[in-house]
Scaffold this motif. Structure first.
Motif, PDB file in Angstrom:
ATOM      1  N   SER A 104       0.832  -1.196   0.000  1.00 16.25           N
ATOM      2  CA  SER A 104       0.000   0.000   0.000  1.00 16.25           C
ATOM      3  C   SER A 104       0.870   1.250   0.000  1.00 16.25           C
ATOM      4  CB  SER A 104      -0.943  -0.004   1.200  1.00 16.25           C
ATOM      5  OG  SER A 104      -0.218  -0.061   2.394  1.00 16.25           O
ATOM      6  N   PHE A 105       0.372   2.289  -0.680  1.00 16.63           N
ATOM      7  CA  PHE A 105       1.072   3.564  -0.759  1.00 16.63           C
ATOM      8  C   PHE A 105       0.043   4.677  -0.895  1.00 16.63           C
ATOM      9  CE2 PHE A 105       0.728   1.757  -4.955  1.00 16.63           C
ATOM     10  CZ  PHE A 105       0.281   2.815  -5.745  1.00 16.63           C
ATOM     11  N   ARG A 106       0.484   5.905  -0.658  1.00 16.96           N
ATOM     12  CA  ARG A 106      -0.414   7.059  -0.718  1.00 16.96           C
ATOM     13  C   ARG A 106       0.015   8.001  -1.828  1.00 16.96           C
ATOM     14  NH1 ARG A 106      -3.997   8.067   3.157  1.00 16.96           N
ATOM     15  NH2 ARG A 106      -3.860  10.312   2.851  1.00 16.96           N
ATOM     16  N   SER A 107      -0.991   8.617  -2.441  1.00 19.35           N
ATOM     17  CA  SER A 107      -0.763   9.650  -3.431  1.00 19.35           C
ATOM     18  C   SER A 107      -1.851  10.695  -3.251  1.00 19.35           C
ATOM     19  CB  SER A 107      -0.817   9.069  -4.840  1.00 19.35           C
ATOM     20  OG  SER A 107      -0.683  10.102  -5.791  1.00 19.35           O
ATOM     21  N   LEU A 108      -1.445  11.942  -3.099  1.00 14.92           N
ATOM     22  CA  LEU A 108      -2.368  13.015  -2.735  1.00 14.92           C
ATOM     23  C   LEU A 108      -3.079  12.614  -1.445  1.00 14.92           C
ATOM     24  CD1 LEU A 108      -3.751  14.031  -6.242  1.00 14.92           C
ATOM     25  CD2 LEU A 108      -2.056  15.235  -4.872  1.00 14.92           C
ATOM     26  N   LEU A 109      -4.381  12.529  -1.443  1.00 15.67           N
ATOM     27  CA  LEU A 109      -5.101  12.120  -0.232  1.00 15.67           C
ATOM     28  C   LEU A 109      -5.707  10.737  -0.378  1.00 15.67           C
ATOM     29  CD1 LEU A 109      -6.861  15.492   0.589  1.00 15.67           C
ATOM     30  CD2 LEU A 109      -4.816  14.527   1.646  1.00 15.67           C
ATOM     31  N   GLU A 110      -5.284   9.990  -1.359  1.00 20.19           N
ATOM     32  CA  GLU A 110      -5.824   8.668  -1.645  1.00 20.19           C
ATOM     33  C   GLU A 110      -4.817   7.589  -1.228  1.00 20.19           C
ATOM     34  OE1 GLU A 110      -8.946   8.302  -3.110  1.00 20.19           O
ATOM     35  OE2 GLU A 110      -9.106  10.478  -2.968  1.00 20.19           O
ATOM     36  N   THR A 111      -5.337   6.432  -0.850  1.00 21.86           N
ATOM     37  CA  THR A 111      -4.506   5.277  -0.524  1.00 21.86           C
ATOM     38  C   THR A 111      -4.753   4.197  -1.566  1.00 21.86           C
ATOM     39  OG1 THR A 111      -4.718   5.784   1.827  1.00 21.86           O
ATOM     40  CG2 THR A 111      -3.932   3.583   1.256  1.00 21.86           C
ATOM     41  N   TYR A 112      -3.672   3.652  -2.103  1.00 19.94           N
ATOM     42  CA  TYR A 112      -3.761   2.620  -3.133  1.00 19.94           C
ATOM     43  C   TYR A 112      -3.113   1.341  -2.628  1.00 19.94           C
ATOM     44  CZ  TYR A 112      -5.001   6.432  -6.223  1.00 19.94           C
ATOM     45  OH  TYR A 112      -5.640   7.496  -6.793  1.00 19.94           O
ATOM     46  N   ALA A 113      -3.583   0.219  -3.159  1.00 21.18           N
ATOM     47  CA  ALA A 113      -3.044  -1.079  -2.769  1.00 21.18           C
ATOM     48  C   ALA A 113      -2.755  -1.901  -4.007  1.00 21.18           C
ATOM     49  CB  ALA A 113      -4.029  -1.818  -1.878  1.00 21.18           C
ATOM     50  N   LEU A 114      -1.575  -2.478  -4.049  1.00 20.40           N
ATOM     51  CA  LEU A 114      -1.210  -3.459  -5.062  1.00 20.40           C
ATOM     52  C   LEU A 114      -1.369  -4.817  -4.395  1.00 20.40           C
ATOM     53  CD1 LEU A 114      -0.134  -4.151  -7.867  1.00 20.40           C
ATOM     54  CD2 LEU A 114       2.175  -3.883  -6.951  1.00 20.40           C
ATOM     55  N   VAL A 115      -2.401  -5.544  -4.795  1.00 20.47           N
ATOM     56  CA  VAL A 115      -2.750  -6.827  -4.187  1.00 20.47           C
ATOM     57  C   VAL A 115      -2.071  -7.928  -5.000  1.00 20.47           C
ATOM     58  CG1 VAL A 115      -4.643  -8.326  -3.518  1.00 20.47           C
ATOM     59  CG2 VAL A 115      -4.956  -5.853  -3.476  1.00 20.47           C
ATOM     60  N   ILE A 116      -1.216  -8.729  -4.326  1.00 23.50           N
ATOM     61  CA  ILE A 116      -0.418  -9.744  -5.023  1.00 23.50           C
ATOM     62  C   ILE A 116      -0.594 -11.096  -4.341  1.00 23.50           C
ATOM     63  CG2 ILE A 116       1.858 -10.355  -5.889  1.00 23.50           C
ATOM     64  CD1 ILE A 116       2.716  -7.452  -5.364  1.00 23.50           C
ATOM     65  N   PRO A 117      -1.298 -12.035  -4.980  1.00 19.77           N
ATOM     66  CA  PRO A 117      -1.350 -13.395  -4.417  1.00 19.77           C
ATOM     67  C   PRO A 117       0.008 -14.072  -4.585  1.00 19.77           C
ATOM     68  CG  PRO A 117      -2.523 -13.292  -6.498  1.00 19.77           C
ATOM     69  CD  PRO A 117      -2.092 -11.900  -6.187  1.00 19.77           C
ATOM     70  N   PHE A 118       0.285 -15.064  -3.741  1.00 13.91           N
ATOM     71  CA  PHE A 118       1.597 -15.703  -3.753  1.00 13.91           C
ATOM     72  C   PHE A 118       1.946 -16.316  -5.109  1.00 13.91           C
ATOM     73  CE2 PHE A 118       1.403 -16.277   1.059  1.00 13.91           C
ATOM     74  CZ  PHE A 118       2.304 -15.254   1.271  1.00 13.91           C
ATOM     75  N   TYR A 119       0.962 -16.855  -5.826  1.00 18.71           N
ATOM     76  CA  TYR A 119       1.297 -17.510  -7.083  1.00 18.71           C
ATOM     77  C   TYR A 119       1.682 -16.513  -8.174  1.00 18.71           C
ATOM     78  CZ  TYR A 119      -3.459 -16.540  -8.792  1.00 18.71           C
ATOM     79  OH  TYR A 119      -4.623 -15.940  -9.177  1.00 18.71           O
ATOM     80  N   LYS A 120       1.455 -15.205  -7.954  1.00 20.47           N
ATOM     81  CA  LYS A 120       1.888 -14.185  -8.910  1.00 20.47           C
ATOM     82  C   LYS A 120       3.013 -13.320  -8.360  1.00 20.47           C
ATOM     83  CE  LYS A 120      -2.220 -13.731 -11.641  1.00 20.47           C
ATOM     84  NZ  LYS A 120      -3.036 -12.787 -12.399  1.00 20.47           N
ATOM     85  N   LEU A 121       3.458 -13.601  -7.147  1.00 26.12           N
ATOM     86  CA  LEU A 121       4.470 -12.784  -6.483  1.00 26.12           C
ATOM     87  C   LEU A 121       5.870 -13.220  -6.880  1.00 26.12           C
ATOM     88  CD1 LEU A 121       5.321 -10.702  -4.283  1.00 26.12           C
ATOM     89  CD2 LEU A 121       5.187 -12.580  -2.645  1.00 26.12           C
ATOM     90  N   ASN A 122       6.668 -12.252  -7.309  1.00 23.13           N
ATOM     91  CA  ASN A 122       8.094 -12.464  -7.567  1.00 23.13           C
ATOM     92  C   ASN A 122       8.855 -11.384  -6.826  1.00 23.13           C
ATOM     93  OD1 ASN A 122       7.989 -14.677  -9.398  1.00 23.13           O
ATOM     94  ND2 ASN A 122       7.183 -13.266 -10.929  1.00 23.13           N
ATOM     95  N   ILE A 123       9.825 -11.804  -6.019  1.00 23.18           N
ATOM     96  CA  ILE A 123      10.661 -10.869  -5.272  1.00 23.18           C
ATOM     97  C   ILE A 123      12.110 -11.130  -5.644  1.00 23.18           C
ATOM     98  CG2 ILE A 123      11.428 -10.113  -2.990  1.00 23.18           C
ATOM     99  CD1 ILE A 123       8.736 -10.922  -1.897  1.00 23.18           C
ATOM    100  N   TYR A 124      12.812 -10.049  -5.999  1.00 28.97           N
ATOM    101  CA  TYR A 124      14.224 -10.142  -6.351  1.00 28.97           C
ATOM    102  C   TYR A 124      15.021  -9.206  -5.463  1.00 28.97           C
ATOM    103  CZ  TYR A 124      12.265 -12.149 -10.590  1.00 28.97           C
ATOM    104  OH  TYR A 124      11.559 -12.920 -11.471  1.00 28.97           O
ATOM    105  N   LYS A 125      16.195  -9.647  -5.069  1.00 28.84           N
ATOM    106  CA  LYS A 125      17.120  -8.822  -4.301  1.00 28.84           C
ATOM    107  C   LYS A 125      18.182  -8.334  -5.265  1.00 28.84           C
ATOM    108  CE  LYS A 125      19.331  -7.314  -0.576  1.00 28.84           C
ATOM    109  NZ  LYS A 125      20.119  -6.253  -1.154  1.00 28.84           N
ATOM    110  N   GLY A 126      18.244  -7.029  -5.474  1.00 30.97           N
ATOM    111  CA  GLY A 126      19.188  -6.460  -6.421  1.00 30.97           C
ATOM    112  C   GLY A 126      20.508  -6.105  -5.786  1.00 30.97           C
ATOM    113  N   LYS A 127      21.502  -5.846  -6.623  1.00 29.64           N
ATOM    114  CA  LYS A 127      22.815  -5.442  -6.135  1.00 29.64           C
ATOM    115  C   LYS A 127      22.805  -4.017  -5.598  1.00 29.64           C
ATOM    116  CE  LYS A 127      25.458  -8.359  -9.244  1.00 29.64           C
ATOM    117  NZ  LYS A 127      26.404  -8.391 -10.344  1.00 29.64           N
TER     118      LYS A 127
END
Length: 143
Positions: free
Chosen positions: A74-97
């Motif tokens: 979740s993040f905020r922009s102006l006075l609104e709150t937005y959510a990026l909803v990610i189920p585990f089967y679509k989640l990819n996490i990478y650790k960058g250099k």
């Protein structure tokens, strides 16, 4: 799925719960040692999220909530709150250099700053990945 969650709308809450599950109860939160990440600083995003974040001049931050079947960024922009909803089967996490984590879902991504000395962020991302390994479906039939 990118949603505006600023207002209490039951249809949006039902979509989120169907995608990543209802929030953990108090006992499960205690067993997991917390389900929230705290404040994370955004370094870059996909174009859809970027277009929302450039509407104001605030420092771009987000938070991650662990759910039984995924995460919510979740993040905020102006006075609104937005959510990026990610189920585990679509989640990819990478650790960058470049001392950052990249969180992907389909065409959306958010990169967050994770300095070497920031142990809390690294521990939370490890918790998310470990929980994904134990709870995510391993077969298409499990969906």
């Amino acid at each position: 799925m990118l949603l505006n969650i600023s207002y209490n709308r039951p249809d949006i809450k039902a979509k989120i719960d169907a995608e990543v599950g209802a929030t953990f109860n108090l006992l499960d939160r205690f067993k997991l040692g917390g389900i929230g990440s705290g404040k994370l600083f955004i370094t870059s995003t996909s174009i859809d999220i970027h277009n929302l974040l450039v509407l104001d001049n605030n420092i771009n931050t987000c938070g991650i909530e662990l759910r039984p079947n995924g995460i919510i960024v979740s993040f905020r922009s102006l006075l609104e709150t937005y959510a990026l909803v990610i189920p585990f089967y679509k989640l990819n996490i990478y650790k960058g250099k470049a001392e950052e984590y990249s969180i992907y879902r389909d065409q959306y991504f958010i990169k967050i700053k994770a300095l070497q000395k920031d142990k809390r962020t690294h521990q939370f991302m490890k918790k998310v990945l470990d929980y994904k390994l134990t709870k995510a479906p391993t077969n298409v039939d499990d969906l």
